[in-house]
Design an enzyme around this catalytic site. Sequence first.
Site, PDB file in Angstrom:
ATOM      1  NE  ARG A  78      -3.119   2.663   2.728  1.00  0.00           N
ATOM      2  CZ  ARG A  78      -3.073   3.434   3.812  1.00  0.00           C
ATOM      3  NH1 ARG A  78      -2.576   3.003   4.951  1.00  0.00           N
ATOM      4  NH2 ARG A  78      -3.552   4.658   3.773  1.00  0.00           N
ATOM      5  CG  HIS A 124      -1.220   9.001   3.624  1.00  0.00           C
ATOM      6  ND1 HIS A 124      -1.323   7.639   3.859  1.00  0.00           N
ATOM      7  CD2 HIS A 124      -0.839   9.531   4.799  1.00  0.00           C
ATOM      8  CE1 HIS A 124      -1.002   7.379   5.120  1.00  0.00           C
ATOM      9  NE2 HIS A 124      -0.705   8.505   5.705  1.00  0.00           N
ATOM     10  CD  GLU A 171      -4.829   7.554  10.042  1.00  0.00           C
ATOM     11  OE1 GLU A 171      -4.352   8.605  10.498  1.00  0.00           O
ATOM     12  OE2 GLU A 171      -4.431   6.440  10.411  1.00  0.00           O
ATOM     13  CG  ASN A 300      -5.018   3.409   8.691  1.00  0.00           C
ATOM     14  OD1 ASN A 300      -5.082   2.420   7.970  1.00  0.00           O
ATOM     15  ND2 ASN A 300      -4.651   4.595   8.249  1.00  0.00           N
ATOM     16  CE1 TYR A 302       0.260   2.743  13.590  1.00  0.00           C
ATOM     17  CE2 TYR A 302      -1.847   3.612  12.889  1.00  0.00           C
ATOM     18  CZ  TYR A 302      -0.543   3.272  12.604  1.00  0.00           C
ATOM     19  OH  TYR A 302      -0.043   3.458  11.337  1.00  0.00           O
ATOM     20  CD  GLU A 366      -1.488   3.943   8.209  1.00  0.00           C
ATOM     21  OE1 GLU A 366      -1.307   4.382   9.363  1.00  0.00           O
ATOM     22  OE2 GLU A 366      -1.636   4.675   7.223  1.00  0.00           O
TER      23      GLU A 366
END
Length: 463
Positions: A78, A124, A171, A300, A302, A366
């Site tokens: 990606r 992005h 995002e 995404n 985390y 991600e």
Amino acid sequence: MPFRKDFLWGFATASAQIEGGGAESEAASGRGPSIWDKYCETPGKIEDGSHVNKTCAHLDNYKEDVALLAKLGVNSYRFSISWPRIIPKGGRNDPVNEKGLQFYDNLIDELLKYNIKPMITLYHWDLPQELQDRYGGWLNQEEIVKDYTHYAKLCFERYGDRCKLWLTFNEPWCVAAHGHYHGKFAPGHTSDTEPWIVGHSLLIAHATAAKLYLSDFKPTQKGIIGITLNGDWTEPYDDSPENVKAAQNKMDAAVGWFADPIYLGHYPESMKEMLGDRLPEFTPAELELLKDSSEFFGANTYTTNIVQAGGTDEAAGKAKLGFVTKDGETIGWESSMDWHRAVPWGVRKYITYLWNRYQKPIYITENGYPTPGESSIPKDQAIHDDLRVKFYDGYLTNLRDAVEQDGVDLRSYFAWSFLDNFEWNSGLIPRFGCVYTDYETFERTPKDSAYWLGKFFKENITA
Ligand code: BGC
């Protein structure tokens, strides 16, 4: 095998974070300045004073980078296209930069040579600076939607014969909230009205470009298109109604802001209550456009937060975020960034939540970990990144359980990131890469985590 036969396994990157090889190389490439160039040139904005035009020199080293991806064993990669690299001034009547267009042709061809499927992110965060100056960038819905759609169409026409996996935006929350409320990201505004105007423009730009792809390109090119949103599990501090509500409000303000209009057809109620007329309203035509505009849920993710009522940050739904439970236990283990602790069990809860609420196949685009202290130790120590291996092992185990035991329809996993790179306002300090970047020589050295993930990918690639 718990994971699908056609599961996509790979690493993710973004243009602004890896492409630059220095001011001269960038000037010769014909890229126009993005809002991140200007931001880097504003004193005090980037923690270590680094500049987005000198990152990993991927532009000059893409062949070696693709060979390394192939050696590690991915079946997908990606990356994002830099809008000002292919249309330096960004607008629908502005000239294109053939050299820039050619770069992505070459990159895609190189990936396909090794049977690596490209996944392209169209945006992005590197907006052409000219569009910010001309009409205020994302604040001007009418103009930006036209220019973004023109840019997206150019990409579909040029690359859609070979790229079958498209993301309109990475995002949007960060663009709207960090860019226009917290002032941490370019263009660096701190406003209590702009973020929701920007968010609205991003949603309509996404839907306009996606619908164009679905009607005019998909029938012949046979790819898929969607959006990718950032989000983390929010665990209520306790089961009191106010803390349970705070956790949901945070989820609404971070994820629901974009996901609810796209998949459910409205803004979250909690945002309407919190923002009143600062939250734009959708016209019936906009709602129609948004409907079925994302074929999957791009995620995404985390970390995980322990959430209480009583915060002030409207971009977090006025929830108070922490990492300590009511029993005084600190969840997970630390990373090098204050917002991020590694909490493997949270990822399972998070994607199960997304699956239950939105009922769309989930593509993890991600997931990653910046090891504490990695930037202040020599390379030969940094490459033995045990805590990052522990992170990936823990997260992937939980994702497997989500698929096997919770029935989540999961279709991809991209580790963030392939290389250590430019971490936005934190500059080159945090190291998120599975491959070590030497910022003087641009030499790459795979860390233990790169080999660990490569082996995991290979074992799980069945098609
Ligand atoms: C972004 C990446 C960023 C990463 C780590 C995500 O928010 O998409 O560009 O580097 O998180 O902070």
